[in-house]
Design a protein around this motif. Structure first.
Motif, PDB file in Angstrom:
ATOM      1  N   HIS A   1       0.499  -4.288 -11.164  1.00 42.75           N
ATOM      2  CA  HIS A   1       0.918  -3.762  -9.867  1.00 42.75           C
ATOM      3  C   HIS A   1      -0.284  -3.772  -8.934  1.00 42.75           C
ATOM      4  CE1 HIS A   1       2.440   0.068  -7.525  1.00 42.75           C
ATOM      5  NE2 HIS A   1       2.478  -1.038  -6.793  1.00 42.75           N
TER       6      HIS A   1
ATOM      7  N   ILE B   1       6.065   3.834  -4.887  1.00 46.57           N
ATOM      8  CA  ILE B   1       4.865   3.448  -5.632  1.00 46.57           C
ATOM      9  C   ILE B   1       4.989   3.879  -7.099  1.00 46.57           C
ATOM     10  CG2 ILE B   1       2.384   3.851  -5.879  1.00 46.57           C
ATOM     11  CD1 ILE B   1       3.021   2.042  -3.540  1.00 46.57           C
TER      12      ILE B   1
ATOM     13  N   ILE C   1      -3.157  -2.018 -13.104  1.00 50.73           N
ATOM     14  CA  ILE C   1      -3.427  -2.037 -11.666  1.00 50.73           C
ATOM     15  C   ILE C   1      -4.324  -3.210 -11.292  1.00 50.73           C
ATOM     16  CG2 ILE C   1      -4.676  -0.819  -9.823  1.00 50.73           C
ATOM     17  CD1 ILE C   1      -2.024   0.434 -10.382  1.00 50.73           C
TER      18      ILE C   1
ATOM     19  N   LEU D   1      -6.525   3.062  -3.820  1.00 58.45           N
ATOM     20  CA  LEU D   1      -6.016   3.434  -5.138  1.00 58.45           C
ATOM     21  C   LEU D   1      -5.560   4.887  -5.084  1.00 58.45           C
ATOM     22  CD1 LEU D   1      -5.714   2.473  -8.110  1.00 58.45           C
ATOM     23  CD2 LEU D   1      -8.039   3.309  -8.492  1.00 58.45           C
TER      24      LEU D   1
ATOM     25  N   THR E   1      -2.297  -2.768  -5.645  1.00 57.23           N
ATOM     26  CA  THR E   1      -2.286  -1.555  -4.816  1.00 57.23           C
ATOM     27  C   THR E   1      -2.112  -1.819  -3.335  1.00 57.23           C
ATOM     28  OG1 THR E   1      -4.685  -1.574  -4.446  1.00 57.23           O
ATOM     29  CG2 THR E   1      -3.867  -0.432  -6.417  1.00 57.23           C
TER      30      THR E   1
ATOM     31  N   ASN F   1       5.072   1.311 -10.267  1.00 60.70           N
ATOM     32  CA  ASN F   1       4.032   1.358 -11.288  1.00 60.70           C
ATOM     33  C   ASN F   1       4.598   1.691 -12.666  1.00 60.70           C
ATOM     34  OD1 ASN F   1       1.429   2.919 -12.643  1.00 60.70           O
ATOM     35  ND2 ASN F   1       0.909   1.168 -11.346  1.00 60.70           N
TER      36      ASN F   1
ATOM     37  N   TRP G   1      -6.542  -3.641  -8.187  1.00 55.64           N
ATOM     38  CA  TRP G   1      -7.032  -2.861  -7.045  1.00 55.64           C
ATOM     39  C   TRP G   1      -7.485  -3.821  -5.949  1.00 55.64           C
ATOM     40  CZ3 TRP G   1     -12.266   0.218  -6.863  1.00 55.64           C
ATOM     41  CH2 TRP G   1     -12.346   0.923  -5.657  1.00 55.64           C
TER      42      TRP G   1
ATOM     43  N   TYR H   1      -0.610   8.054  -7.094  1.00 46.62           N
ATOM     44  CA  TYR H   1       0.696   7.574  -7.543  1.00 46.62           C
ATOM     45  C   TYR H   1       0.573   6.243  -8.277  1.00 46.62           C
ATOM     46  CZ  TYR H   1       1.517  11.104  -4.044  1.00 46.62           C
ATOM     47  OH  TYR H   1       1.457  12.263  -3.331  1.00 46.62           O
ATOM     48  N   HIS H   2      -0.472   5.456  -7.957  1.00 49.45           N
ATOM     49  CA  HIS H   2      -0.725   4.233  -8.721  1.00 49.45           C
ATOM     50  C   HIS H   2      -1.194   4.571 -10.132  1.00 49.45           C
ATOM     51  CE1 HIS H   2      -1.193   2.482  -4.559  1.00 49.45           C
ATOM     52  NE2 HIS H   2      -0.483   1.527  -5.140  1.00 49.45           N
TER      53      HIS H   2
ATOM     54  N   SER I   1       0.808  -1.215   0.000  1.00 49.71           N
ATOM     55  CA  SER I   1       0.000   0.000   0.000  1.00 49.71           C
ATOM     56  C   SER I   1       0.842   1.266   0.000  1.00 49.71           C
ATOM     57  CB  SER I   1      -0.904   0.029   1.240  1.00 49.71           C
ATOM     58  OG  SER I   1      -1.753  -1.081   1.299  1.00 49.71           O
ATOM     59  N   TYR I   2       0.244   2.326  -0.601  1.00 50.60           N
ATOM     60  CA  TYR I   2       0.812   3.653  -0.391  1.00 50.60           C
ATOM     61  C   TYR I   2       0.539   4.019   1.066  1.00 50.60           C
ATOM     62  CZ  TYR I   2       1.246   8.692  -0.136  1.00 50.60           C
ATOM     63  OH  TYR I   2       1.600   9.952   0.261  1.00 50.60           O
TER      64      TYR I   2
END
Length: 559
Positions: free
Chosen positions: A184, A170, A202, A191, A186, A174, A204, A194-195, A161-162
């Motif tokens: 990638h 991140i 992605i 979400l 998340t 990505n 999610w 930066y993703h 995670s961010y």
């Protein structure tokens, strides 16, 4: 020692003052002496640490050495093979492949091939020239009800995670996924911008906190989900049931860390504590869970929907399989996370002693899906300490269609395994939110390394498959992988984890290893139901009844 410190301090002060009568410049020594005496007095009067109270100043060396110990051990003491969680050999090959440096090894293996658990691949005389193998094999994910199937790489970035990782980390991950054409995940933190900014595909992840798609009370918000699921970069959605490093453990993000950006990303209030419970509110039974999968698929416009979990009680997964058969609702993929999986922070007992290891879990999930004749609809993703081409190959052999890597990707970013992930002091700027540290991670350099590592690792796996005469991961068999289980015995994965026939769990008699599980699993309940089994057949499993009363203590009564 305290008495000695006081006497020594007094003696030094008196000596300096006496000498200053003839040589006044010595008074400058108090610049050093005074702070040391102050530190010693502070050590004596502080109540928390006995070592410092008993050994003023000198006692502080313990904490300095304690801090230096992991660094000294990693760089000067550990061998190339005994580092943990990843040894020096594994770390080095990741760095070399990320930088596109020489990744060959001289003079033969450093591993003891006669140690228990040593593993190897059975090669073939009829090997295949690697030039005839597709170096980037892909797997299409999407069952019968999926309207937007996704062509996935066999190696992707696992959930991080961010917040756990910095924005630069991140972004680099990505962008690397975009360059290398892979996905990638998340992580359950939501979400983030930066993703999306990196432009990569992605996955999610939706966790128990429903971050990014929740109502203020923490329940699932279908409208917010549909809005974000429509993002073009979002190729798949993964429901997180549990993770290998801390299965069954929730979390709490302190309000002090919930700034405006985090609040916006996660759909929470600024400055307020945010809980991630250890369970989902959107469903409580296997039937409700598969209905939730159907709901998410409809809300996302038919994108692949799957779930991630660490195997705990086996009957619960059997119950899920029965619910799939009953409703004809299938996830498009299942991510199996092993108990050896990584995390930024987890209680020691959960990391060390909860959750089934990946090898056993992966074989069980594959066999269960095969037994219910569901594997044809569902792809399996393996996750947990995957870093090299051989890691990919051996998990393909156990039943994985593709693999995810988190710590391998972190090392490709520059992680040095400093084990500071839970302190916000990551020296490489990866697992920290300290802007002074994150500046050290240059996205335009690290994104290339991520793509390099991905490509070279898959290339290595393909070379291994070629040596075994295999053209694609789908053809790898459990008999291809050997493991030494004792000095005199070697077993293949097939010996340890024999296959069960396709469809063998749809009617009796069931394979013997599944008899009990099939008897106690229900589609309307995750907990096991023992009513239908014959107690005489399972006397060995009956817990003796206690003849005394047990008083259950509440947390308040334990304090």
């Amino acid at each position: 020692m305290r008495r000695n410190f006081i006497l020594l301090s007094a003696s030094i002060i008196i000596a300096v003052l006496l000498i200053s009568i003839w040589w006044p410049y010595i008074l400058w020594s108090f610049i050093i002496i005074a702070p040391l005496i102050y530190m010693g007095i502070a050590d004596i009067i502080q109540p928390k640490r006995a070592i410092r109270r008993n050994f003023p100043i000198a006692g502080r060396l313990r904490y300095i050495m304690e801090d230096l110990r992991p660094k000294i051990y990693q760089y000067f003491i550990e061998s190339d093979t005994n580092g943990r969680p990843f040894n020096r050999i594994s770390r080095s090959v990741i760095y070399q492949r990320a930088k596109k440096e020489i990744d060959t090894t001289p003079f033969g293996t450093q591993l003891n091939v006669y140690d228990d658990n040593y593993e190897w691949l059975s090669h073939s005389i009829n090997a295949i020239d690697t030039h005839h193998i597709n170096e980037l094999p892909r797997v299409t994910i999407g069952g019968p009800d999926c309207l937007q199937p996704y062509s996935a790489s066999v190696l992707n970035i696992s959930a991080m995670s961010y917040g756990s990782l910095s924005k630069n980390a991140i972004l680099a991950l990505n962008e690397g996924a975009r360059i290398g054409n892979f996905a990638h995940n998340t992580g359950e933190g939501g979400l983030s911008d930066y993703h999306i900014q990196g432009g990569g595909d992605i996955i999610w992840q939706i966790g128990t906190g429903y971050f990014g798609c929740r109502y203020p009370d923490g329940s699932f918000n279908p409208d917010r989900f549909a809005e974000k699921a429509a993002t073009p970069n979002v190729k798949m959605i993964e429901i997180k049931l549990s993770q290998g490093a801390k299965p069954g453990h929730g979390g709490l993000l302190p309000g002090a860390k919930v700034n405006e950006e985090i609040a916006r990303i996660r759909d929470v209030e600024v400055g307020k504590d945010v809980a991630s419970p250890p369970f989902h509110r959107a469903f409580t039974t296997p039937l409700e869970f598969v209905a939730f999968i159907k709901q998410l698929r409809a809300l996302s416009g038919g994108k692949p929907i799957g779930f991630k979990f660490c195997i705990g009680q086996k009957n619960e997964f059997i119950s899920l399989c029965k619910a799939m058969i009953e409703t004809k609702i299938y996830p498009d993929f299942i991510t199996v996370d092993g108990g050896e999986g990584g995390t930024g922070a987890a209680p020691l007992e959960f990391s060390n002693s909860v959750g089934m290891p990946l090898r056993d879990a992966l074989a069980f999930v594959y066999d269960s899906l095969t037994g219910f004749d569901l594997k044809k609809h569902i792809k399996i993703i393996a996750s947990g300490k995957i870093a090299t081409g051989f890691d990919l190959v051996k998990h393909f052999a156990l039943g994985a269609d593709l693999c995810n890597s988190a710590r391998g990707m972190m090392m490709a970013l520059g992680c040095i395994q400093a084990l500071e992930c839970n302190t916000n002091k990551c020296p490489t700027g990866i697992a920290t939110q300290d802007p002074k540290l994150t500046k050290g991670l240059v996205v335009s350099n690290k994104n290339i390394r991520i793509a390099n590592y991905h490509y070279e690792t898959i290339k290595s796996a393909c070379e291994l498959m070629g040596a075994a005469g295999i053209k694609h991961p789908v053809y790898i068999h459990r008999a291809h992988i050997n493991r030494r289980v004792s000095p005199k015995e070697v077993q293949t994965y097939l010996d340890t984890y024999p296959y069960i026939p396709s469809g063998s769990l749809l009617e009796t008699p069931y394979p013997q290893s599944f008899n009990m599980l099939m008897s106690i699993s229900r589609t309307n309940s995750f907990p096991p139901n023992f009513e239908s089994i014959n107690p005489n057949d399972y006397l060995w499993a009956k817990k003796p009844v206690n003849t005394y009363d047990v008083k259950v203590q509440t947390p308040a009564s334990l304090n």
